[in-house]
Design an enzyme around this catalytic site. Structure first.
Site, PDB file in Angstrom:
ATOM      1  N   GLY A 209     -17.849  39.029  -4.280  1.00 51.77           N
ATOM      2  CA  GLY A 209     -18.860  38.588  -5.484  1.00 51.77           C
ATOM      3  C   GLY A 209     -19.964  39.259  -5.349  1.00 51.77           C
ATOM      4  O   GLY A 209     -20.078  40.571  -5.002  1.00 51.77           O
ATOM      5  N   ASN A 210     -21.092  38.521  -5.720  1.00 53.55           N
ATOM      6  CA  ASN A 210     -22.300  39.167  -5.519  1.00 53.55           C
ATOM      7  C   ASN A 210     -23.136  38.915  -4.440  1.00 53.55           C
ATOM      8  O   ASN A 210     -22.758  38.128  -3.703  1.00 53.55           O
ATOM      9  CB  ASN A 210     -23.171  38.949  -7.151  1.00 53.55           C
ATOM     10  CG  ASN A 210     -23.519  37.332  -7.125  1.00 53.55           C
ATOM     11  OD1 ASN A 210     -23.894  36.691  -5.992  1.00 53.55           O
ATOM     12  ND2 ASN A 210     -23.645  36.960  -8.094  1.00 53.55           N
ATOM     13  N   VAL A 213     -24.644  35.148  -3.866  1.00 45.91           N
ATOM     14  CA  VAL A 213     -23.729  34.084  -3.165  1.00 45.91           C
ATOM     15  C   VAL A 213     -23.417  34.518  -1.852  1.00 45.91           C
ATOM     16  O   VAL A 213     -23.244  33.858  -0.528  1.00 45.91           O
ATOM     17  CB  VAL A 213     -22.645  33.757  -4.093  1.00 45.91           C
ATOM     18  CG1 VAL A 213     -21.616  32.842  -3.410  1.00 45.91           C
ATOM     19  CG2 VAL A 213     -23.134  33.127  -5.342  1.00 45.91           C
ATOM     20  N   GLY A 214     -23.444  35.948  -1.516  1.00 43.20           N
ATOM     21  CA  GLY A 214     -22.935  36.591  -0.342  1.00 43.20           C
ATOM     22  C   GLY A 214     -24.107  35.977   0.601  1.00 43.20           C
ATOM     23  O   GLY A 214     -23.440  35.856   1.707  1.00 43.20           O
ATOM     24  N   GLU A 231     -17.583  41.576   0.525  1.00 44.29           N
ATOM     25  CA  GLU A 231     -17.085  42.275  -0.709  1.00 44.29           C
ATOM     26  C   GLU A 231     -18.028  42.253  -1.937  1.00 44.29           C
ATOM     27  O   GLU A 231     -17.840  41.325  -2.533  1.00 44.29           O
ATOM     28  CB  GLU A 231     -15.609  42.468  -0.996  1.00 44.29           C
ATOM     29  CG  GLU A 231     -14.753  42.545   0.266  1.00 44.29           C
ATOM     30  CD  GLU A 231     -14.847  43.935   0.851  1.00 44.29           C
ATOM     31  OE1 GLU A 231     -15.315  44.867   0.043  1.00 44.29           O
ATOM     32  OE2 GLU A 231     -14.539  44.308   1.863  1.00 44.29           O
ATOM     33  N   CYS A 265     -16.369  46.126  -9.700  1.00 41.99           N
ATOM     34  CA  CYS A 265     -17.242  46.259  -8.755  1.00 41.99           C
ATOM     35  C   CYS A 265     -17.729  47.928  -8.299  1.00 41.99           C
ATOM     36  O   CYS A 265     -18.601  48.248  -7.943  1.00 41.99           O
ATOM     37  CB  CYS A 265     -17.038  45.593  -7.472  1.00 41.99           C
ATOM     38  SG  CYS A 265     -15.501  45.807  -6.584  1.00 41.99           S
TER      39      CYS A 265
END
Length: 478
Positions: A209-210, A213-214, A231, A265
């Protein structure tokens, strides 16, 4: 709670649903741990059975999978099949072919201090892993990491993206039919469920994700010292040298950029084109977009849609102050449609150049030299991918040596994802850890060092009292 608030404000998640705690999540994790502790998932036969089940699911359920992807993202059927069904099936075939070899203990040389002895590396499963999937490739980015987790002998909890509800519901329905439901659990939901999941103890967390939130995932994992694979993404640059087959380059860039409506991505995020070929590049790009999707891409069955109205508004808000529209620009929020759009005269610090675009908008900036392009890319956070189009090996050598990115492709884009032997992952802000092929197996395994020694020939030289004679011998031997 900080975690809940951060997830709520992320583009990866919807507004949290009503309700409080979700206690069934803790019970689900406990059940998975009990299955793992009982040794249910460790044998080669169990692992092969799960991989066979996933392969059978892809074959039997292809129609419903493609229908769900169409419903969630307007995804063209060929794109859905190629990127989400065929890609996962190829990954399973590769793992099945090699898993027995990967599981075998690997012998390494034993140093003189430990002789006589036998040194080996054993690959053991980590335990219970959490896989949090994104919405842009909502099926394959659940299944691909799951393949690695099961091949390595783990139990897994899958959290599909609620932003792709049709695919999420399908995954929740199908997986228990094709894999061991005591070792694989699917939890649907939004922010409350994700927040509760991150409060549990896992042996590995795999998040796609982004970066917002990572960071939340990494912070939550730190409470249990849980390792993570992140990722993420970033602004992947595409550099066009003046020595290049421009016609081929333009077709490959247009395909990669507007695949899945730009919601990839590793899509080219912006183009740095040598000023000597800039004008021709723009002309060919406009022509190619017409060839691919016609005069009205909204009527084309081969062009996808933005995932929801929120993302549509986010993308449209990037356009003011970001240069001039050279191609496209048409949009329809009610249909989540944005035409393939190319921007020119883009200021370096324009809104469109700040964060990953994740949509069908392509800024094109002319540069005076390859040196300028390299400097431009290096002045920004390390991207998930970097693309170079050039016929000169000298240009390749310069770019590969002087830039840093998760991956790199020369004279194409995105296709490095299809090579099972290549690791896929980011560097710095674009992620940490990698997977695909054996890299997936390794990500979900622990390499355990094992030294086995006989009891005969016990070397008393290492035991106290430490005499001058013992020291001389040890210095000579070690």
């Amino acid at each position: 709670m900080y975690t809940n608030a951060a997830i709520k404000n992320s583009d990866d998640h919807a507004t949290p649903s009503a309700g409080g705690a979700v206690p069934h999540i803790a019970r689900s994790v406990s059940a998975l741990r009990a299955a793992f502790d009982a040794g249910r998932s460790r044998s080669l036969s169990w692992r092969m059975t799960q991989l066979d089940g996933l392969a059978r699911m892809l074959e039997v359920e292809e129609g419903p999978i493609l229908d769900a992807l169409r419903e969630d993202l307007g995804k063209p059927r060929l794109e859905g099949w190629a990127a989400e069904v065929s890609d996962a099936a190829a990954g399973i075939r590769f793992v099945k072919k090699n898993i027995k070899k990967w599981m075998k203990p690997r012998r390494v040389a034993t140093g003189i201090a430990a002789l006589p002895g036998k040194s080996q590396i054993f690959q053991e499963p980590l335990g219970v892993v959490l896989i949090i999937a994104p919405w842009n490739y909502p099926f394959s980015l659940c299944i691909n990491p799951l393949v690695g987790a099961l091949a390595a002998g783990n139990c897994a909890l899958i959290k599909p993206s609620e932003i792709a509800p049709a695919t999420s519901a399908l995954i929740a329905r199908l997986l228990p039919l094709y894999v061991d439901a005591q070792c694989v659990t699917v939890i649907e939901g939004g922010v409350p469920e994700t927040t509760e999941l991150l409060a549990q103890r896992f042996d590995h967390i795999f998040y796609t994700g982004n970066g917002t939130v990572g960071r939340v995932v990494m912070q939550a994992a730190a409470q249990h010292l849980t390792p993570v694979t992140l990722e993420l993404g970033g602004k992947s640059p595409c550099i066009i040298d003046e020595h290049v087959d421009l016609e081929v380059a333009v077709k490959r860039i247009a395909w990669a950029k507007f695949y899945n409506c730009g919601q990839t991505c590793v899509a080219p995020d912006y183009v740095l084109v040598h000023q000597n070929v800039h004008q021709r590049f723009m002309s060919l790009l406009a022509q190619t977009i017409r060839e691919f999707w016609g005069q009205d891409p909204q009527s084309s069955q081969d062009f996808g849609r933005i995932v929801n109205a929120r993302h549509h508004r986010r993308l449209m808000a990037l356009l003011p102050g970001s240069g001039e529209i050279f191609v496209g620009g048409k949009h329809d929020e009610s249909a989540c449609y944005i035409a393939p759009t190319v921007l020119t005269k883009v200021p370096e610090h324009a809104p469109i150049m700040q964060d990953e675009i994740f949509g069908p908008i392509l800024p094109v900036l002319p540069v005076a030299s390859l040196e300028h392009a390299i400097g431009f890319a290096n002045a920004r956070p390390k991207p998930l991918a970097l693309y170079l189009f050039s016929s000169r090996d000298e240009s390749f050598q310069q770019v590969v040596a002087r830039t840093s990115s998760g991956g790199m492709v020369v004279n194409h884009a995105m296709l490095h994802l299809t090579v099972a032997g290549l690791p896929f992952g980011g560097v710095g802000p674009s992620g940490m850890g990698a997977y695909h092929g054996k890299h997936s197996f390794d990500t979900f395994s622990h390499s355990k060092a094992v030294l086995k020694k006989p009891t005969m020939l016990d070397a008393t030289i290492m035991y106290p009292p430490y005499t001058a004679s013992k020291e001389r011998w040890m210095r000579r031997l070690m």
